[in-house]
Design an enzyme around this catalytic site. Structure first.
Site, PDB file in Angstrom:
ATOM      1  N   SER A 100      -7.361   4.150   9.741  1.00  0.00           N
ATOM      2  CA  SER A 100      -8.057   4.257   8.456  1.00  0.00           C
ATOM      3  C   SER A 100      -7.381   3.397   7.387  1.00  0.00           C
ATOM      4  O   SER A 100      -8.023   2.592   6.708  1.00  0.00           O
ATOM      5  CB  SER A 100      -8.081   5.736   8.041  1.00  0.00           C
ATOM      6  OG  SER A 100      -8.434   5.887   6.700  1.00  0.00           O
TER       7      SER A 100
ATOM      8  N   HIS B 160       0.844  -1.187   0.000  1.00  0.00           N
ATOM      9  CA  HIS B 160       0.000   0.000   0.000  1.00  0.00           C
ATOM     10  C   HIS B 160       0.879   1.237   0.000  1.00  0.00           C
ATOM     11  O   HIS B 160       1.840   1.326   0.740  1.00  0.00           O
ATOM     12  CB  HIS B 160      -0.883   0.017   1.252  1.00  0.00           C
ATOM     13  CG  HIS B 160      -1.652   1.288   1.399  1.00  0.00           C
ATOM     14  ND1 HIS B 160      -2.823   1.520   0.723  1.00  0.00           N
ATOM     15  CD2 HIS B 160      -1.399   2.407   2.112  1.00  0.00           C
ATOM     16  CE1 HIS B 160      -3.269   2.719   1.028  1.00  0.00           C
ATOM     17  NE2 HIS B 160      -2.419   3.289   1.873  1.00  0.00           N
TER      18      HIS B 160
ATOM     19  N   ASP C 114     -15.058   3.453   7.372  1.00  0.00           N
ATOM     20  CA  ASP C 114     -13.949   4.367   7.083  1.00  0.00           C
ATOM     21  C   ASP C 114     -14.375   5.443   6.081  1.00  0.00           C
ATOM     22  O   ASP C 114     -13.960   6.594   6.193  1.00  0.00           O
ATOM     23  CB  ASP C 114     -12.724   3.616   6.559  1.00  0.00           C
ATOM     24  CG  ASP C 114     -11.593   4.578   6.233  1.00  0.00           C
ATOM     25  OD1 ASP C 114     -11.089   5.207   7.183  1.00  0.00           O
ATOM     26  OD2 ASP C 114     -11.254   4.749   5.054  1.00  0.00           O
TER      27      ASP C 114
ATOM     28  N   ARG D 237     -14.046  13.485   8.857  1.00  0.00           N
ATOM     29  CA  ARG D 237     -12.752  14.053   9.277  1.00  0.00           C
ATOM     30  C   ARG D 237     -12.337  15.161   8.331  1.00  0.00           C
ATOM     31  O   ARG D 237     -11.777  16.177   8.746  1.00  0.00           O
ATOM     32  CB  ARG D 237     -11.681  12.953   9.299  1.00  0.00           C
ATOM     33  CG  ARG D 237     -11.819  12.005  10.486  1.00  0.00           C
ATOM     34  CD  ARG D 237     -10.986  10.748  10.286  1.00  0.00           C
ATOM     35  NE  ARG D 237      -9.573  11.024  10.105  1.00  0.00           N
ATOM     36  CZ  ARG D 237      -8.755  10.269   9.377  1.00  0.00           C
ATOM     37  NH1 ARG D 237      -9.183   9.177   8.758  1.00  0.00           N
ATOM     38  NH2 ARG D 237      -7.478  10.581   9.265  1.00  0.00           N
TER      39      ARG D 237
ATOM     40  N   LYS E  16      -8.582  -0.914   6.008  1.00  0.00           N
ATOM     41  CA  LYS E  16      -8.839  -1.315   4.617  1.00  0.00           C
ATOM     42  C   LYS E  16      -7.876  -2.407   4.161  1.00  0.00           C
ATOM     43  O   LYS E  16      -8.264  -3.354   3.475  1.00  0.00           O
ATOM     44  CB  LYS E  16      -8.713  -0.088   3.705  1.00  0.00           C
ATOM     45  CG  LYS E  16      -9.877   0.894   3.907  1.00  0.00           C
ATOM     46  CD  LYS E  16      -9.694   2.185   3.137  1.00  0.00           C
ATOM     47  CE  LYS E  16      -8.709   3.090   3.819  1.00  0.00           C
ATOM     48  NZ  LYS E  16      -8.721   4.482   3.383  1.00  0.00           N
TER      49      LYS E  16
END
Ligand code: URA
Ligand code: CA
Length: 441
Positions: A183, A82, A161, A168, A187
């Protein structure tokens, strides 16, 4: 249990329990707790922070707010990667076939681009016919057969999320390390891989601008992964300037093909080698990082990585001609040189602004409904430390929107800061964080 008491507890700096996180997340996704109370809790968290246990509890609840993908039908150790987002970050297009060519399965869900950052799915769709909409069982079959598949993230991954992030965004509570870590990790964990490699970006084009903040964020995410039984490694890399030269969808596919041929820009290639070697090692394809790296370099020079790219694209319905002959990838009608308006050493590059320039040329989206121009984008050929003279060509832009050219050129030029004296090159790979500690390079 009452939301009011949870807010008050956090306001006073007390730790929240598992049950309290459960109550809050469930209530929020079922519209039983109003956004004004969730906003107040987020602000209390922003000021009081979350302990390691609380961050894990929050991540766990958010992860289980939707589908949790089961990849256990795929043989081997699945390693996901990621990136915390960047400009011209072409790495997944290289890593998926490269890691797979070393015998380690890659089962990856990717996202689309928004604003100044691009998304892997959009780039893959620059390839004619490429299908990112596989069902989970087709995805699993594909990985078992070809050892690689990249698809769109299913809609129902961590829905809590999505809601929390949107809230947010409008309550000035995005930039809290615990909230960002929860967050991202919720995922990643829901996407089902056994191990996770994180590319935590730092610099002008990233969420976190300073190394210390990036290390702290990396440690939080590594801790979450570790506590939830998924080995996680974070590598902190520079987003002080766009990665490689190409920005834009078809442009980045071309650049990825160059790297898969053992060519391409040094920074992009170095980053891909570092991540691929880490993934191959974690995935059990080699006994050490060094052995993995040897295999990765070998497959970049002997054609195996490129061969895997052709196989991967073909298996997902893409036209392999686009890979074998990149000139067949989409192009835009207008090509224009970008010329320097100053003389000096490039000292800093505002990467997000170059990303936005590429976006307005058609390579990216301002809102989720915008339609992309696959051929549009920018090749920016200069790096921090390079000496340029006024009038020298810095790069090229491609677009079908003649009316946007002047604005895009101006944005690109304004993104550059110059120095009269020599400037050191920027260091690309800055640190590695594992559950054993931090290694700075
Ligand atoms: N990316 C995410 O997915 N979440 C954050 O909170 C920040 C960046
Ligand atoms: Ca690039």
């Amino acid at each position: 249990m009452r939301m009011y008491d949870i807010i008050a507890k956090k306001k006073h700096g007390e730790k929240l329990t598992d049950e309290e996180f459960d109550f809050f997340i469930n209530g929020y996704i079922n519209d039983e707790i109003p956004e004004y109370q969730v906003s107040a809790l987020l602000m209390a968290i922003y000021f009081q922070g979350l302990s390691r246990e609380e961050t894990v509890a929050l991540t766990h609840k958010v992860m289980h707010s939707g589908d949790v993908i089961d990849l256990s039908d795929i043989e081997g150790i699945k390693v996901d990667k990621h990136s915390s987002g960047g400009v011209g970050d072409t790495t997944t297009l290289v890593l998926a076939p490269l890691v797979s060519s070393c015998g380690v399965p890659v089962a990856k869900m990717s996202g689309r681009g928004l604003g100044h950052t691009g998304g892997t799915l959009d780039k893959l769709e620059a390839i004619e016919g490429f299908n990112i909409h596989l069902k989970i069982d087709e995805f699993v079959n594909q990985v078992n057969k070809n050892k690689v598949s990249v698809i769109g993230q299913t809609k129902n991954i961590a829905p809590a999320d999505k809601k929390l992030y949107a809230l947010r965004d409008v309550t000035a509570t995005v930039d809290n390390i615990g909230l960002i870590a929860a967050s991202i990790m919720s995922k990643k964990l829901a996407a089902g891989s056994d191990k996770i490699v994180l590319d935590v970006k730092v610099g002008s084009g990233a969420f976190v601008k300073e190394l210390d903040g990036a290390i702290e964020l990396a440690q939080e995410m590594v801790n979450i992964g570790t506590d939830m039984g998924r080995e996680t490694v974070a590598i902190i890399t520079s987003m002080e300037q766009p990665l490689g030269y190409a920005i834009g969808n078809a442009n980045e596919v071309r650049e990825a093909i160059d790297v898969l041929k053992g060519q391409g820009p040094d920074d992009l290639r170095d980053l891909c080698v570092k991540f691929a070697s880490t993934m191959v090692h974690l995935g059990g394809g080699a006994d050490s990082f060094e052995a993995a790296k040897e295999m990765v370099l070998e497959n970049l020079s002997n054609g195996k990585a490129l061969e895997k790219m052709v196989e991967f694209v073909t298996a997902q319905g893409g036209n392999k001609e686009n890979i074998l002959n990149p000139d067949t990838l989409p192009t835009s009608d207008i090509v224009r040189e970008i010329k320097a308006d100053k003389t000096g050493y490039i000292k800093a590059i505002q990467s997000d602004d170059i990303g936005i320039a590429a976006m307005i040329l058609g390579a990216g989206r301002e809102t989720m409904d915008d339609v992309l121009d696959m051929g549009a984008g920018i090749y920016f050929n200069k790096k921090i430390g390079d000496y340029v003279e006024a009038g020298e060509v810095l790069g090229t832009l491609m677009t079908n929107k003649a009316e946007k050219i002047d604005e895009a050129i101006q944005m690109t030029l304004d993104a550059l800061e110059y120095s009269e004296t020599e400037v050191a090159k920027s260091q690309l790979i800055k640190a590695k964080v594992t559950c054993d500690g931090v290694e700075k390079y």
